[in-house]
Write an enzyme that holds these catalytic residues in place. Structure first.
Site, PDB file in Angstrom:
ATOM      1  N   ASP A 169      64.477  -8.198  28.590  1.00 26.01           N
ATOM      2  CA  ASP A 169      65.562  -9.061  29.043  1.00 26.01           C
ATOM      3  C   ASP A 169      65.092 -10.105  30.063  1.00 26.01           C
ATOM      4  O   ASP A 169      65.895 -10.802  30.673  1.00 26.01           O
ATOM      5  CB  ASP A 169      66.688  -8.193  29.622  1.00 26.01           C
ATOM      6  CG  ASP A 169      68.063  -8.836  29.477  1.00 26.01           C
ATOM      7  OD1 ASP A 169      68.194  -9.791  28.691  1.00 26.01           O
ATOM      8  OD2 ASP A 169      68.992  -8.392  30.181  1.00 26.01           O
TER       9      ASP A 169
ATOM     10  N   ARG B  84      74.194 -14.224  33.252  1.00 26.07           N
ATOM     11  CA  ARG B  84      74.870 -15.458  33.684  1.00 26.07           C
ATOM     12  C   ARG B  84      75.046 -15.490  35.199  1.00 26.07           C
ATOM     13  O   ARG B  84      75.072 -16.558  35.806  1.00 26.07           O
ATOM     14  CB  ARG B  84      76.218 -15.596  32.957  1.00 26.07           C
ATOM     15  CG  ARG B  84      77.200 -14.508  33.252  1.00 26.07           C
ATOM     16  CD  ARG B  84      78.304 -14.392  32.200  1.00 26.07           C
ATOM     17  NE  ARG B  84      77.821 -13.793  30.966  1.00 26.07           N
ATOM     18  CZ  ARG B  84      78.572 -13.606  29.883  1.00 26.07           C
ATOM     19  NH1 ARG B  84      79.826 -13.973  29.856  1.00 26.07           N
ATOM     20  NH2 ARG B  84      78.055 -13.054  28.804  1.00 26.07           N
TER      21      ARG B  84
ATOM     22  N   LYS C 199      75.007   0.586  29.098  1.00 27.67           N
ATOM     23  CA  LYS C 199      74.797   0.403  27.664  1.00 27.67           C
ATOM     24  C   LYS C 199      74.628   1.754  26.980  1.00 27.67           C
ATOM     25  O   LYS C 199      74.196   2.721  27.606  1.00 27.67           O
ATOM     26  CB  LYS C 199      73.506  -0.414  27.430  1.00 27.67           C
ATOM     27  CG  LYS C 199      73.594  -1.877  27.786  1.00 27.67           C
ATOM     28  CD  LYS C 199      72.261  -2.559  27.512  1.00 27.67           C
ATOM     29  CE  LYS C 199      72.304  -4.045  27.860  1.00 27.67           C
ATOM     30  NZ  LYS C 199      73.229  -4.827  27.056  1.00 27.67           N
TER      31      LYS C 199
ATOM     32  N   ASP D 222      67.631  -4.138  31.848  1.00 20.41           N
ATOM     33  CA  ASP D 222      69.083  -4.262  31.828  1.00 20.41           C
ATOM     34  C   ASP D 222      69.713  -2.988  31.261  1.00 20.41           C
ATOM     35  O   ASP D 222      69.800  -2.815  30.055  1.00 20.41           O
ATOM     36  CB  ASP D 222      69.484  -5.480  30.970  1.00 20.41           C
ATOM     37  CG  ASP D 222      71.002  -5.673  30.925  1.00 20.41           C
ATOM     38  OD1 ASP D 222      71.710  -5.036  31.742  1.00 20.41           O
ATOM     39  OD2 ASP D 222      71.461  -6.476  30.078  1.00 20.41           O
TER      40      ASP D 222
ATOM     41  N   LYS E  36      66.020 -16.554  32.803  1.00 14.26           N
ATOM     42  CA  LYS E  36      66.623 -15.262  33.128  1.00 14.26           C
ATOM     43  C   LYS E  36      65.528 -14.210  33.149  1.00 14.26           C
ATOM     44  O   LYS E  36      64.826 -14.026  32.160  1.00 14.26           O
ATOM     45  CB  LYS E  36      67.690 -14.883  32.096  1.00 14.26           C
ATOM     46  CG  LYS E  36      68.159 -13.417  32.178  1.00 14.26           C
ATOM     47  CD  LYS E  36      69.245 -13.077  31.154  1.00 14.26           C
ATOM     48  CE  LYS E  36      69.548 -11.576  31.139  1.00 14.26           C
ATOM     49  NZ  LYS E  36      70.594 -11.190  30.156  1.00 14.26           N
TER      50      LYS E  36
ATOM     51  N   ASP F 185      77.561  -5.609  32.668  1.00 13.81           N
ATOM     52  CA  ASP F 185      76.515  -5.878  31.681  1.00 13.81           C
ATOM     53  C   ASP F 185      76.400  -7.376  31.361  1.00 13.81           C
ATOM     54  O   ASP F 185      75.471  -7.798  30.688  1.00 13.81           O
ATOM     55  CB  ASP F 185      76.797  -5.070  30.402  1.00 13.81           C
ATOM     56  CG  ASP F 185      75.582  -4.954  29.499  1.00 13.81           C
ATOM     57  OD1 ASP F 185      74.481  -5.306  29.949  1.00 13.81           O
ATOM     58  OD2 ASP F 185      75.754  -4.500  28.346  1.00 13.81           O
TER      59      ASP F 185
ATOM     60  N   GLU G 135      75.300  -9.704  33.136  1.00 12.22           N
ATOM     61  CA  GLU G 135      74.616  -9.960  34.410  1.00 12.22           C
ATOM     62  C   GLU G 135      73.750 -11.217  34.379  1.00 12.22           C
ATOM     63  O   GLU G 135      73.507 -11.836  35.406  1.00 12.22           O
ATOM     64  CB  GLU G 135      73.769  -8.743  34.799  1.00 12.22           C
ATOM     65  CG  GLU G 135      72.371  -8.669  34.156  1.00 12.22           C
ATOM     66  CD  GLU G 135      72.392  -8.539  32.639  1.00 12.22           C
ATOM     67  OE1 GLU G 135      73.422  -8.113  32.097  1.00 12.22           O
ATOM     68  OE2 GLU G 135      71.381  -8.888  31.994  1.00 12.22           O
TER      69      GLU G 135
END
Ligand code: BES
Ligand code: MN
Ligand code: ZN
Length: 500
Positions: free
Chosen positions: A287, A350, A276, A269, A264, A346, A348
């Protein structure tokens, strides 16, 4: 690499330079070479030990300045505990303990690689050297005005004095490449998100070509053509276009099925429209720790010329909330054809992994796929920062990963998967939704990923707790840990490489 120190090997007979480091056991005994090097300074050691309650416990250190009877201006004694009880895994820690004691400005350090029972084995001396390199790494690139003390790169020359220089060098060579891989990963995690956006990340990954890695970069048109609607949906709210980078190292038999690693790479993010809170949002520059690990691992494997065919694939995006950003309620079509209702923008990671996993499964048909992702805050709640979460559809792979975690010290803890969890991600409108509610948040995320791996043996490592923002440890003082490089290098070396 910005701040990497050099560690060399010298013979026992070489004159020690700078700070002298020696080992002793819990009876404060030294080996013969060490005893000779210390000479009359042994008295100073005994006095300092008594004054400081130093008992030679494993990993304890005793620092003696201007020791009477020694040329060196500083002597560091590292305890080993009972030599008979020493485990192989402790030597890398000793190296870390040594580097932790050294500050910028120290010119040279000589470590006498001898136990009371005799010279360290080449592999043990190599471990000490690796530990030094890992712990000495600092990320100081953006320190310009307060460039001193901890803010300055360590320029110290470390020498490890050994019985057999050639054997120690041979043992250290592959290890040192693995360390380079770890530092590569840390460097990527530490970089700020204005510098390291997807295209720049792809450029840095492309530097692996120097090591003989084949690197292919998919841009937005290429991803559109492949139908990567899940990844592109995340990426569409950013000024920075996404990328997928596929790295291939073919060190194994020609045509042999590869092993695959997927990362990933959310370069930042914000959460997107499901934005967030501000507190600690800056941490979300990390991230991309999964992608960083895959690049670091490819570096390690290629540099040490591992006899295995490997595919490394990373999904690089920035999750931003602009006017074109994806909305909660949107339905996207993944490359697999399965549709996904976006409940929370959020969740995201996956979505990014869904398309990259599917792509790798179909295109490269690997022996197994292991993905790494800073996927859920829930894994921090479950496991803290000591273990990464392990999810797998394959018991053998899970067991091998667990063993590699014990051996490397980058530990994993297996978590459940199961069809019972599927109902949490059933959608009223699409084939699935991208969140499963608060309960078992890391498990439903993994359950989601499983829908994109087909029947390929697969493991998912949730590294949200281990990849970044970790406190200083024996082997790392920087914000990014490079977690996973040593774990997966170990796995490959133990099970998937042709024997030399
Ligand atoms: N990148 C985060 C997960 C994360 C949290 C990593 C803390 C490192 C530290 C991920 O994209 C995320 O936002 N996950 C959400 C999922 C939720 C919306 C279902 C989370 O964990 O809250
Ligand atoms: Mn997120
Ligand atoms: Zn994320």
């Amino acid at each position: 690499m910005t701040d990497a120190v050099k560690v060399g090997f010298v013979p026992f007979s070489a004159a020690a330079r700078g700070v002298l480091v020696v080992f002793c056991d819990d009876a404060l005994k030294f080996g013969p070479v060490t005893g000779k090097a210390l000479g009359t300074a042994v008295q100073a050691v005994k006095r300092a030990a008594a004054a400081n309650q130093f008992k030679g416990k494993s990993g304890a250190t005793l620092d003696i300045l201007a020791p009477e009877g020694l040329k060196a201006n500083r002597l560091i004694v590292v305890g080993t505990g009972k030599v008979a009880a020493l485990k192989d895994s402790e030597f890398i820690r000793f190296g870390g303990k040594i580097a932790a004691k050294i500050s910028a400005g120290t010119e040279a350090v000589t470590v006498v690689a001898e136990l009371p029972s005799g010279a360290l084995k080449p592999a043990q001396a190599a471990d000490v050297a690796a530990g030094i390199r890992l712990r000495a790494y600092r990320f100081t690139r953006y320190k310009t005005t307060k460039k001193d003390g901890d803010n300055a790169p360590l320029r110290t020359q470390f020498s490890v004095a050994v019985a057999d220089v050639a054997a120690a060098r041979r043992a250290f060579s592959p290890q040192s490449h693995v360390v380079d891989g770890v530092l590569t990963a840390r460097e990527l995690v530490n970089e700020p998100p204005n510098v390291l956006f997807p295209a720049e990340f792809a450029r840095r990954a492309s530097q692996l070509r120097k090591l003989g890695v084949r690197v292919e970069v998919l841009d937005v048109p290429a991803m559109k053509k492949l139908g990567m609607g899940a990844l592109l949906g995340v990426s569409q709210g950013s000024e920075h276009d996404g990328r997928v980078v596929v790295m291939r190292w073919n060190g194994g038999k020609p045509g042999e099925q590869p092993v695959a690693f997927v990362g990933k790479g959310v370069c930042f993010d914000t959460g997107g429209i499901s934005i967030k809170p501000s507190a600690s949002m800056e941490d979300m520059k990390g991230d991309m720790g999964g992608a960083a690990c895959v690049v670091g691992l490819m570096h390690a494997l290629a540099a040490r010329k591992a006899k295995v065919n490997v595919v490394g694939a990373i999904g690089l995006v920035e999750n931003m909330p602009d006017g074109n950003a994806q909305r909660p309620g949107d339905i996207v079509t993944s490359m697999s054809g399965q549709t996904i209702e976006i409940i929370n923008t959020d969740a995201e990671g996956r979505l990014v992994l869904a398309d990259v996993l599917w792509y790798v499964a179909k295109k490269h048909k690997p022996k197994f796929m292991i993905d790494l992702a800073t996927l859920t805050g829930a894994i921090l709640v479950a496991l803290g920062i000591e273990y990464a979460g392990l999810f797998s559809n394959d018991d053998r792979l899970a067991e091998r990963l667990t063993a590699a975690g014990q051996a490397s010290g980058e530990r994993v803890w297996r978590m459940p998967l199961g069809p019972e969890y599927d109902k949490q991600i059933d959608s009223q409108f699409a084939d699935m939704k991208n969140t499963g509610g608060r309960n078992g948040g890391s498990i439903t995320a993994a359950q989601f990923l499983q829908r994109f791996v087909d029947d390929i043996p697969w493991a998912h490592l949730d590294i949200a707790g281990t990849a970044m923002s970790v406190p200083a440890s024996d082997l790392n003082r920087s914000w990014g840990s490079g977690y996973g490089v040593r774990l997966l290098n170990q796995l490959v070396a133990d099970h998937y490489e042709a024997k030399r």
